[in-house]
Design a protein around this motif. Structure first.
Motif, mmCIF file in Angstrom:
data_model
loop_
_atom_site.group_PDB
_atom_site.id
_atom_site.type_symbol
_atom_site.label_atom_id
_atom_site.label_comp_id
_atom_site.label_asym_id
_atom_site.label_seq_id
_atom_site.Cartn_x
_atom_site.Cartn_y
_atom_site.Cartn_z
ATOM 1 N N VAL A 1 3.395 3.008 10.814
ATOM 2 C CA VAL A 1 4.459 2.526 9.916
ATOM 3 C C VAL A 1 5.569 3.575 9.847
ATOM 4 C CG1 VAL A 1 5.049 1.873 7.548
ATOM 5 C CG2 VAL A 1 2.857 1.167 8.532
ATOM 6 N N GLN B 1 -3.019 7.761 7.832
ATOM 7 C CA GLN B 1 -3.431 6.363 8.033
ATOM 8 C C GLN B 1 -2.230 5.451 8.306
ATOM 9 O OE1 GLN B 1 -6.794 5.690 7.917
ATOM 10 N NE2 GLN B 1 -6.940 7.907 7.627
ATOM 11 N N LYS B 2 -1.018 5.974 8.037
ATOM 12 C CA LYS B 2 0.178 5.133 8.128
ATOM 13 C C LYS B 2 1.155 5.652 9.194
ATOM 14 C CE LYS B 2 -0.375 2.177 4.563
ATOM 15 N NZ LYS B 2 -1.728 2.501 4.197
ATOM 16 N N VAL C 1 4.410 -3.789 8.047
ATOM 17 C CA VAL C 1 4.474 -3.807 6.574
ATOM 18 C C VAL C 1 4.293 -5.212 5.994
ATOM 19 C CG1 VAL C 1 5.927 -1.741 6.474
ATOM 20 C CG2 VAL C 1 6.999 -4.003 6.362
ATOM 21 N N ASP D 1 1.060 10.562 5.504
ATOM 22 C CA ASP D 1 -0.157 9.743 5.427
ATOM 23 C C ASP D 1 -0.661 9.444 6.846
ATOM 24 O OD1 ASP D 1 -2.106 7.834 5.082
ATOM 25 O OD2 ASP D 1 -0.967 6.659 3.610
ATOM 26 N N THR E 1 5.115 7.345 3.555
ATOM 27 C CA THR E 1 4.169 7.378 4.681
ATOM 28 C C THR E 1 4.278 8.646 5.522
ATOM 29 O OG1 THR E 1 5.726 6.155 6.096
ATOM 30 C CG2 THR E 1 4.081 4.853 4.878
ATOM 31 N N THR F 1 1.690 -6.341 3.201
ATOM 32 C CA THR F 1 1.072 -5.163 2.578
ATOM 33 C C THR F 1 1.896 -4.774 1.344
ATOM 34 O OG1 THR F 1 2.343 -3.348 3.573
ATOM 35 C CG2 THR F 1 0.617 -4.378 4.948
ATOM 36 N N TYR G 1 7.934 -2.320 12.904
ATOM 37 C CA TYR G 1 7.921 -1.931 11.486
ATOM 38 C C TYR G 1 7.694 -3.155 10.597
ATOM 39 C CZ TYR G 1 9.661 -0.566 6.909
ATOM 40 O OH TYR G 1 9.783 -0.360 5.557
ATOM 41 N N LEU H 1 3.554 -2.250 0.905
ATOM 42 C CA LEU H 1 4.804 -1.597 1.325
ATOM 43 C C LEU H 1 5.943 -2.597 1.488
ATOM 44 C CD1 LEU H 1 3.367 0.836 4.050
ATOM 45 C CD2 LEU H 1 4.069 1.424 1.714
ATOM 46 N N VAL I 1 9.590 3.563 2.032
ATOM 47 C CA VAL I 1 8.399 3.526 2.904
ATOM 48 C C VAL I 1 8.325 4.788 3.751
ATOM 49 C CG1 VAL I 1 7.295 2.324 4.827
ATOM 50 C CG2 VAL I 1 8.289 1.004 2.938
#
Ligand code: MN
Length: 202
Positions: A69, A65-66, A43, A63, A60, A46, A39, A48, A56
């Motif tokens: 994370v 794309q995340k 992050v 999402d 996320t 970024t 994790y 985040l 976070v």
């Protein structure tokens, strides 16, 4: 900001004979650490990085794309919560407002225990069984893999980790025996009462 692993409030062998020092050594010392390390690496640097882990997780959860994370962050959070749900000489029945609310919403403490055991036993594959507050009602729910109730608007009161790494060294395939041992001997009802109090006023 880098997420720090909270210290255990008990020694690694304090949950024996139900959960061994060997299990805690791997689970707290290796599995949980790996989620936190992953994790923090994901992050770092970024946008985040300026947020709390709770923020976070919320951002996320949906999402695609995340997903890395989210999975590592939610597992980092779920485990920190789980360690606090366990205590040497735990178990028994909660008293006070939480005890009364469990009786009201489940019918009896035994019915609550049966629901929690069933949720833990029937979670297919890896995941978690939870007592949550949803609106004004206590519920037992289960989540798969890293999923966590806060992303469904539910407030966690208690959890039991039912990933195989939580019990395989001590119980092998007997997940229901692990769950029963946790419920009867290790659940930290004072931590749950604190969560219930905070969830009720929030
Ligand atoms: Mn785990």
């Amino acid at each position: 900001m880098a997420y720090q692993q909270p210290a255990l409030s008990y020694s690694e062998n304090a949950l024996e004979p139900h959960i061994s020092a060997k299990t805690i050594g791997f689970h707290y010392g290796k599995h949980h650490v790996a989620y936190i390390t992953n994790y923090n690496n994901l992050v770092a640097g970024t946008p985040l990085d300026t947020l709390s882990i709770e923020e976070v997780i919320a951002l996320t959860a949906t999402d695609a794309q995340k997903v890395g994370v989210f999975n590592n962050g939610a597992q980092a959070w779920n485990h920190s919560f789980y360690w606090n749900c366990l205590t040497p000489n735990g178990g028994g029945e909660p008293s006070g407002e939480l005890g009364a609310k469990i009786t009201k919403d489940f019918g009896s403490f035994d019915k609550f225990k049966d629901e929690l055991k069933a949720a833990a036993a029937t979670q297919f594959g890896s995941g978690w069984a939870w007592l949550v507050l949803e609106g004004d009602t206590l519920k037992v729910v289960k989540t798969g893999n890293a999923q966590t109730p806060s992303t469904s608007g539910q407030k966690p009161i208690l959890t039991i980790d039912v990933w195989e790494h939580a019990y395989y060294l001590d119980f092998q395939n007997r997940r229901p025996d692990y769950v029963a041992a946790v419920i009867d001997n290790l659940l930290n009802w004072s931590f749950a009462a604190e969560n219930f109090k905070n969830a009720s006023v929030a």
